[in-house]
Motif scaffolding. Structure first.
Motif, PDB file in Angstrom:
ATOM      1  N   TYR A 205      35.641  78.119  64.027  1.00  0.00           N
ATOM      2  CA  TYR A 205      35.174  77.428  65.225  1.00  0.00           C
ATOM      3  C   TYR A 205      35.809  78.025  66.487  1.00  0.00           C
ATOM      4  CZ  TYR A 205      34.948  73.791  68.795  1.00  0.00           C
ATOM      5  OH  TYR A 205      34.772  73.114  69.971  1.00  0.00           O
TER       6      TYR A 205
ATOM      7  N   ASP B 190      34.408  81.464  67.270  1.00  0.00           N
ATOM      8  CA  ASP B 190      33.056  81.361  67.812  1.00  0.00           C
ATOM      9  C   ASP B 190      33.076  80.916  69.266  1.00  0.00           C
ATOM     10  OD1 ASP B 190      30.052  81.168  67.397  1.00  0.00           O
ATOM     11  OD2 ASP B 190      30.516  79.117  67.998  1.00  0.00           O
TER      12      ASP B 190
ATOM     13  N   THR C 208      23.394  87.667  59.086  1.00  0.00           N
ATOM     14  CA  THR C 208      23.116  86.749  60.161  1.00  0.00           C
ATOM     15  C   THR C 208      21.886  87.190  60.915  1.00  0.00           C
ATOM     16  OG1 THR C 208      24.642  87.987  61.553  1.00  0.00           O
ATOM     17  CG2 THR C 208      25.466  85.958  60.539  1.00  0.00           C
TER      18      THR C 208
ATOM     19  N   GLN D  28      31.513  74.840  61.656  1.00  0.00           N
ATOM     20  CA  GLN D  28      30.440  75.777  61.971  1.00  0.00           C
ATOM     21  C   GLN D  28      29.087  75.164  61.652  1.00  0.00           C
ATOM     22  OE1 GLN D  28      30.950  79.656  60.296  1.00  0.00           O
ATOM     23  NE2 GLN D  28      29.122  80.500  61.270  1.00  0.00           N
TER      24      GLN D  28
ATOM     25  N   SER E 150      26.594  73.867  64.769  1.00  0.00           N
ATOM     26  CA  SER E 150      25.706  75.021  64.940  1.00  0.00           C
ATOM     27  C   SER E 150      24.576  74.728  65.912  1.00  0.00           C
ATOM     28  CB  SER E 150      25.140  75.445  63.584  1.00  0.00           C
ATOM     29  OG  SER E 150      24.404  74.387  62.993  1.00  0.00           O
TER      30      SER E 150
ATOM     31  N   ASN F  16      25.310  75.646  69.370  1.00  0.00           N
ATOM     32  CA  ASN F  16      25.315  77.089  69.598  1.00  0.00           C
ATOM     33  C   ASN F  16      23.935  77.703  69.414  1.00  0.00           C
ATOM     34  OD1 ASN F  16      28.155  77.140  70.050  1.00  0.00           O
ATOM     35  ND2 ASN F  16      28.485  77.044  67.847  1.00  0.00           N
TER      36      ASN F  16
ATOM     37  N   ILE G 116      21.808  77.566  66.900  1.00  0.00           N
ATOM     38  CA  ILE G 116      21.671  78.247  65.614  1.00  0.00           C
ATOM     39  C   ILE G 116      21.262  77.245  64.534  1.00  0.00           C
ATOM     40  CG2 ILE G 116      22.961  79.416  63.764  1.00  0.00           C
ATOM     41  CD1 ILE G 116      24.673  80.698  65.916  1.00  0.00           C
TER      42      ILE G 116
ATOM     43  N   TYR H   5      21.983  76.706  60.870  1.00  0.00           N
ATOM     44  CA  TYR H   5      23.006  77.165  59.936  1.00  0.00           C
ATOM     45  C   TYR H   5      22.857  76.368  58.651  1.00  0.00           C
ATOM     46  CZ  TYR H   5      27.612  78.129  57.914  1.00  0.00           C
ATOM     47  OH  TYR H   5      28.631  78.510  57.081  1.00  0.00           O
TER      48      TYR H   5
ATOM     49  N   GLN I 100      21.631  81.804  58.375  1.00  0.00           N
ATOM     50  CA  GLN I 100      21.518  81.290  59.728  1.00  0.00           C
ATOM     51  C   GLN I 100      20.502  82.112  60.502  1.00  0.00           C
ATOM     52  OE1 GLN I 100      25.677  81.873  60.878  1.00  0.00           O
ATOM     53  NE2 GLN I 100      25.010  83.348  62.415  1.00  0.00           N
TER      54      GLN I 100
END
Length: 414
Positions: free
Chosen positions: A11, A14, A57, A334, A338, A341, A343, A345, A380
């Motif tokens: 975390y 990121d 990814t 994460q 997510s 962010n 995303i 995931y 992801q």
């Protein structure tokens, strides 16, 4: 110093890579990287952090180049104590992300299948369908939009507020700050009448919408799709109480004289989160079996309102409230964060849960034309993709077939 929890380290890395870290988070990461025991185990931690449950990814070539250029242009910063350049380790971690292609893992019968989709494949696949058909059937990702209800007589579409525009009603001032956020404050003077003080306001994000709200005390609440935050025009003298459902990330402003309380009720599941100042995520959708509360920093107590049971949480912990009570465990930050962010995931998620997230984000209804196998999904991908791109990646598993019909997506086994 103890080796940091791997989810906490992921975390923090990121946050720093995306330049969203707080001063406290940066200092915490500096402490970890100034500790020799952490450095001795850093290689294993990074490998585990970036390769566990996902081999690849989702990142286009252009984005890979941009990230690598940003990594290499970072200033060299050495810590004074141990003279450890922790940015080189962040670069090391980021390169693991940047050099990999676009993909998602889907497993069946205990086997995993890697589905890769680079720019060339995307371009080639787009030729197989008429452009007009794709445009007609496609849907865009979630937009920054919400509805604000002030009291019982005012309904404001926040997407129609221009940046910097101020709207005032019943002593409440709402300002569009830009980037999908509003700042709620009092107008020229505090409301004096009892009626004004008791005005209840609600921000609702639809499916396919997100929004950020800054409350009168400075607390920031970021709402995911299909969420609702209810708060008073004026907090009480002894507490700050709001109600919430859906998914949201709370950054509560510190005030030791007024506890911040978040009440969540979903069916028979009822809880209160009590804090003075901290950051946490709540996921409480009606179509989920549990309410999930993930603590990022600070400390909170969660009380189950049906039984009166109360537990105290520490950072990196998760509390799930189901029909049989509360269960506390280690959080996967994460995965939990997510959506903030941008995303998708998935870590050993069922295909049904994957499609549930997709339905909220794109405002679609998932129709199962037959029974799907219990298919676990890893990987992801960006939430900025169009619906057709997301479904195309899932289709490449050779296990599923999607058919978009307006707001409905029909799912079949191949």
């Amino acid at each position: 110093m103890a080796i940091p929890n791997k989810f906490r380290l992921k975390y923090l890395l990121d946050r720093c890579l995306s330049k969203q870290e707080t001063e406290q988070e940066r200092l915490e990461l500096e402490r970890y990287f100034s500790d020799q025991e952490t450095l001795d185990n850093l290689g294993d931690l990074l490998l585990d952090s970036f390769f566990q449950t996902k081999e690849l990814t989702d990142m286009h070539n252009e984005r890979q180049d941009q990230l690598l250029q940003a990594i290499y242009s970072l200033e060299e910063k050495e810590l004074i104590t141990e003279k450890v350049n922790y940015w080189k380790w962040i670069r090391f971690a980021a390169i693991f992300i940047a050099v990999l292609g676009s993909a998602i893992w889907i497993g069946k019968d205990n086997a995993r299948r890697t589905v890769s989709m680079n720019n060339t494949e995307q371009h080639a696949s787009s030729k197989n369908k008429p452009v007009e058909e794709k445009v007609k059937l496609d849907r865009q990702p979630a937009q920054k939009t919400a509805i604000l209800e002030i009291g019982s007589d005012t309904r404001l579409d926040l997407a129609n507020l221009d940046s910097g525009q101020v709207f005032e009603k019943n002593g409440v001032s709402v300002k569009q700050t830009g980037s999908g956020a509003i700042l709620v404050s009092f107008a020229n003077q505090l409301p004096t009448s009892a009626a004004a003080k008791n005005i209840v306001n609600t921000v609702k994000t639809p499916r396919g919408g997100t929004y950020k709200v800054v409350l009168t005390d400075g607390t920031v609440v970021q709402l995911n799709s299909n969420s609702k935050l209810t708060f008073p025009s004026q907090f009480a003298t002894t507490e700050r109480r709001v109600t919430f459902e859906g998914e949201g990330y709370f950054e509560v402003a510190k005030d030791k004289t007024k506890m911040f309380i978040v009440t969540t009720v979903v069916g028979n599941r009822k809880q209160e989160v009590k804090v003075f100042g901290t950051s946490f995520n709540i996921m409480a959708y009606a179509d989920e079996t549990t309410i999930k509360t993930t603590l990022v920093e600070g400390s909170v107590s969660i009380k189950e309102l049906n039984s009166g049971t109360e537990v105290v949480m520490k950072p990196n912990e998760l509390v799930e409230l189901g029909n049989t009570g509360m269960v506390k465990g280690i959080a996967d930050l994460q995965a939990a964060l997510s959506w903030r962010n941008n995303i998708f995931y998935f870590s050993n998620e069922s295909i049904q849960n994957v499609l549930k997230q997709i339905s909220r984000w794109y405002d679609i209804d998932i129709i199962y034309d037959n029974n799907l196998a219990e298919t676990p999904v890893w990987g992801q991908m960006s939430r900025s993709k169009k619906l057709s791109e997301v479904l195309e990646i899932l289709e490449k598993t050779n296990q599923l077939k999607f058919n978009i019909k307006g707001k409905e997506v029909h799912v079949n086994n191949k």
